[in-house]
Motif scaffolding. Structure first.
Motif, PDB file in Angstrom:
ATOM      1  N   ARG A 187       0.741  -1.109  -0.011  1.00  0.00           N
ATOM      2  CA  ARG A 187      -0.001   0.047  -0.012  1.00  0.00           C
ATOM      3  C   ARG A 187       1.019   1.307   0.015  1.00  0.00           C
ATOM      4  O   ARG A 187       1.813   1.372   0.821  1.00  0.00           O
ATOM      5  N   LEU A 188       0.737   2.212  -0.906  1.00  0.00           N
ATOM      6  CA  LEU A 188       1.360   3.300  -1.227  1.00  0.00           C
ATOM      7  C   LEU A 188       0.524   4.177  -0.688  1.00  0.00           C
ATOM      8  O   LEU A 188      -0.682   4.550  -0.424  1.00  0.00           O
ATOM      9  N   THR A 189       1.241   5.670  -0.155  1.00  0.00           N
ATOM     10  CA  THR A 189       0.777   6.652  -0.037  1.00  0.00           C
ATOM     11  C   THR A 189      -0.269   7.333  -1.074  1.00  0.00           C
ATOM     12  O   THR A 189       0.340   7.307  -2.115  1.00  0.00           O
ATOM     13  N   ALA A 190      -1.124   8.104  -0.782  1.00  0.00           N
ATOM     14  CA  ALA A 190      -1.985   8.909  -1.715  1.00  0.00           C
ATOM     15  C   ALA A 190      -1.428  10.138  -2.040  1.00  0.00           C
ATOM     16  O   ALA A 190      -1.861  10.915  -2.735  1.00  0.00           O
ATOM     17  N   ASP A 191      -0.208  10.686  -1.481  1.00  0.00           N
ATOM     18  CA  ASP A 191       0.526  11.810  -1.832  1.00  0.00           C
ATOM     19  C   ASP A 191       1.501  11.597  -3.332  1.00  0.00           C
ATOM     20  O   ASP A 191       2.156  10.541  -3.029  1.00  0.00           O
ATOM     21  N   PRO A 192       1.383  12.277  -4.169  1.00  0.00           N
ATOM     22  CA  PRO A 192       2.028  12.068  -5.267  1.00  0.00           C
ATOM     23  C   PRO A 192       3.636  11.938  -5.201  1.00  0.00           C
ATOM     24  O   PRO A 192       4.448  10.859  -5.880  1.00  0.00           O
ATOM     25  N   GLN A 193       4.291  12.720  -4.295  1.00  0.00           N
ATOM     26  CA  GLN A 193       5.591  12.653  -4.113  1.00  0.00           C
ATOM     27  C   GLN A 193       6.048  11.373  -3.511  1.00  0.00           C
ATOM     28  O   GLN A 193       7.221  10.718  -3.675  1.00  0.00           O
ATOM     29  N   GLY A 194       5.417  10.943  -2.376  1.00  0.00           N
ATOM     30  CA  GLY A 194       5.632   9.724  -1.497  1.00  0.00           C
ATOM     31  C   GLY A 194       5.331   8.589  -2.745  1.00  0.00           C
ATOM     32  O   GLY A 194       6.184   7.588  -2.403  1.00  0.00           O
ATOM     33  N   TYR A 195       4.034   8.545  -3.447  1.00  0.00           N
ATOM     34  CA  TYR A 195       3.913   7.529  -4.176  1.00  0.00           C
ATOM     35  C   TYR A 195       5.112   7.186  -5.182  1.00  0.00           C
ATOM     36  O   TYR A 195       5.488   6.146  -5.504  1.00  0.00           O
ATOM     37  N   ALA A 196       5.459   8.312  -5.796  1.00  0.00           N
ATOM     38  CA  ALA A 196       6.565   8.251  -6.863  1.00  0.00           C
ATOM     39  C   ALA A 196       7.639   7.674  -6.330  1.00  0.00           C
ATOM     40  O   ALA A 196       8.632   6.823  -6.823  1.00  0.00           O
ATOM     41  N   HIS A 197       8.000   7.998  -5.068  1.00  0.00           N
ATOM     42  CA  HIS A 197       9.313   7.544  -4.327  1.00  0.00           C
ATOM     43  C   HIS A 197       9.390   6.024  -4.144  1.00  0.00           C
ATOM     44  O   HIS A 197      10.583   5.402  -4.423  1.00  0.00           O
ATOM     45  N   ALA A 198       8.215   5.493  -4.108  1.00  0.00           N
ATOM     46  CA  ALA A 198       8.054   4.059  -3.628  1.00  0.00           C
ATOM     47  C   ALA A 198       7.853   3.164  -4.876  1.00  0.00           C
ATOM     48  O   ALA A 198       7.929   1.967  -4.628  1.00  0.00           O
ATOM     49  N   LEU A 199       7.430   3.873  -5.870  1.00  0.00           N
ATOM     50  CA  LEU A 199       6.705   2.993  -6.918  1.00  0.00           C
ATOM     51  C   LEU A 199       7.553   1.918  -7.432  1.00  0.00           C
ATOM     52  O   LEU A 199       7.131   0.640  -7.708  1.00  0.00           O
ATOM     53  N   TYR A 200       8.959   2.370  -8.024  1.00  0.00           N
ATOM     54  CA  TYR A 200       9.430   1.265  -8.590  1.00  0.00           C
ATOM     55  C   TYR A 200      10.064   0.049  -7.787  1.00  0.00           C
ATOM     56  O   TYR A 200      10.007  -1.250  -8.151  1.00  0.00           O
ATOM     57  N   ALA A 201      10.312   0.608  -6.452  1.00  0.00           N
ATOM     58  CA  ALA A 201      10.672  -0.743  -5.555  1.00  0.00           C
ATOM     59  C   ALA A 201       9.537  -1.486  -5.397  1.00  0.00           C
ATOM     60  O   ALA A 201       9.576  -2.806  -5.099  1.00  0.00           O
ATOM     61  N   SER A 202       8.412  -0.669  -5.467  1.00  0.00           N
ATOM     62  CA  SER A 202       7.023  -1.818  -5.242  1.00  0.00           C
ATOM     63  C   SER A 202       6.913  -2.655  -6.437  1.00  0.00           C
ATOM     64  O   SER A 202       6.504  -3.818  -6.066  1.00  0.00           O
ATOM     65  N   LEU A 203       7.140  -2.130  -7.564  1.00  0.00           N
ATOM     66  CA  LEU A 203       7.053  -2.936  -8.758  1.00  0.00           C
ATOM     67  C   LEU A 203       7.811  -4.081  -8.625  1.00  0.00           C
ATOM     68  O   LEU A 203       7.637  -5.102  -8.968  1.00  0.00           O
ATOM     69  N   ARG A 204       9.294  -3.670  -8.402  1.00  0.00           N
ATOM     70  CA  ARG A 204      10.221  -4.600  -8.153  1.00  0.00           C
ATOM     71  C   ARG A 204       9.726  -5.781  -7.088  1.00  0.00           C
ATOM     72  O   ARG A 204      10.018  -7.153  -7.350  1.00  0.00           O
TER      73      ARG A 204
END
Length: 342
Positions: free
Chosen positions: A280-297
């Protein structure tokens, strides 16, 4: 970014490797880059070899703060100087006309070059050490071509374990997790007289921010726009198929797939039913972007048949995120319906 102690010996050693034509990976505030001397065509060719990257797909040249940009372009418009003053060091790449003496290896054979000054302290220290701060490092994301970009040093080591063992990749500098987490905004300034500024890839710096500096918003990419890094339809993709769906439909879809015995990994930010694996990622775009690629991996490694992503909001702050997810899912088009119809 949190205060970081720089390993100056490792940075100096990496700079010496790069000066000799070797490859070295290094952190930036966006993602980790796979670097080579931008003025050494043989070194740049090693990037393409390591990544499996098409030779006509250009790379971005990273330069130190205060670098003489007229070395790279003899046609540097006022708008470029204004954007440099406003956003460098930072996650903005400018496409300008390439100076004749700069090898076309970095531009995919085009007459343009992409320039960026990263803000990560390790990247800055490396660029200042490399050729005494007067060189440039060609550095696309440090992953195999088309795969998810790396946001930690371990991602790079995992991706290039064979190249590290063989010596093709000489060093990986560790700078922690990339702060921004998605690649830089790319703006074409090479055709101002005919097309004005053109947004080739959205990112952390928005069109509105750019317009506030140069007085006009960049247009969307046209068919004649220069090729640029990370702009192919299918890109940033994990090995597991990816599908996106709005949260209003996602709960029912998830239940149907799980009831059919499908193993589904879920990336979401709203309250949703449990999946086989989820983050589950944050609904804040900066926090979401920060974690997106690590989450996909991470979700790519759980043995799922499908990575189901809750579609993010569509506001301007989410433009770069939606761009990356659209490209990650492009190669899996239709897979979700196939699973539901099975």
């Amino acid at each position: 970014m949190a205060e970081q102690t720089l390993d100056l010996a490792a940075i100096a050693a990496a700079a010496r490797l790069l000066e000799k034509g070797a490859l070295a990976a290094f952190p930036t505030e966006t993602v980790y880059g796979l670097g080579a001397d931008a003025e050494n065509p043989a070194a740049v060719a090693r990037i393409y070899q390591a990544k499996g990257r098409p030779s006509d797909h250009p790379v971005i040249v990273h330069v130190a703060p205060g670098a003489d940009l007229t070395h790279w372009s003899d046609d540097l418009p006022q708008e470029a100087q204004q954007l440099v003053a406003a956003f460098w060091p930072g996650p903005l790449t400018l496409i300008v006309k390439r100076a004749a003496h700069i090898p076309d290896a970095v531009s995919g054979g085009q007459d343009t070059v992409g320039l960026r000054c990263p803000s990560h302290p390790v990247a800055i220290a490396l660029l200042q050490e490399f050729k005494g701060g007067k060189g440039g490092l060609a550095a696309p994301s440090a992953n195999k071509f088309g795969n998810v970009s790396p946001t930690t040093a371990q991602h790079v080591r995992d991706e290039f374990s064979d190249e590290l063992a063989s010596g093709l990749l000489g060093a990986v500098l560790d700078g922690g997790q990339s702060e921004v987490g998605i690649e830089s905004t790319i703006v074409d300034l090479s055709r101002l007289a005919t097309h004005g500024p053109v947004l080739l890839r959205p990112g952390h710096i928005s069109s509105e921010q750019i317009a506030a500096v140069i007085g006009r918003a960049p247009a969307l990419a046209d068919a004649a726009a220069p090729r640029a890094s990370g702009t192919l339809e299918s890109h940033y993709a994990p090995h597991t198929p990816v599908a996106m769906q709005h949260k209003d439909d996602l709960g029912e879809t998830l239940n149907r797939l799980l009831n059919d015995g499908r193993r589904v990994a879920l990336i979401h930010y709203s309250d949703l039913p449990p999946a086989s694996a989820s983050v589950r990622l944050t609904a804040d775009p900066q926090g979401y972007a920060h974690a997106l690629y690590a989450s996909l991996r991470t979700m790519d490694q759980v043995g799922a048949e499908l990575i189901l992503v809750e579609a993010p909001p569509t506001g301007p702050d989410w433009l770069g995120i939606n761009d990356r997810l659209r490209r990650a899912a492009f190669g899996s088009s239709g897979i979700l319906q196939q699973f539901l119809d099975a």
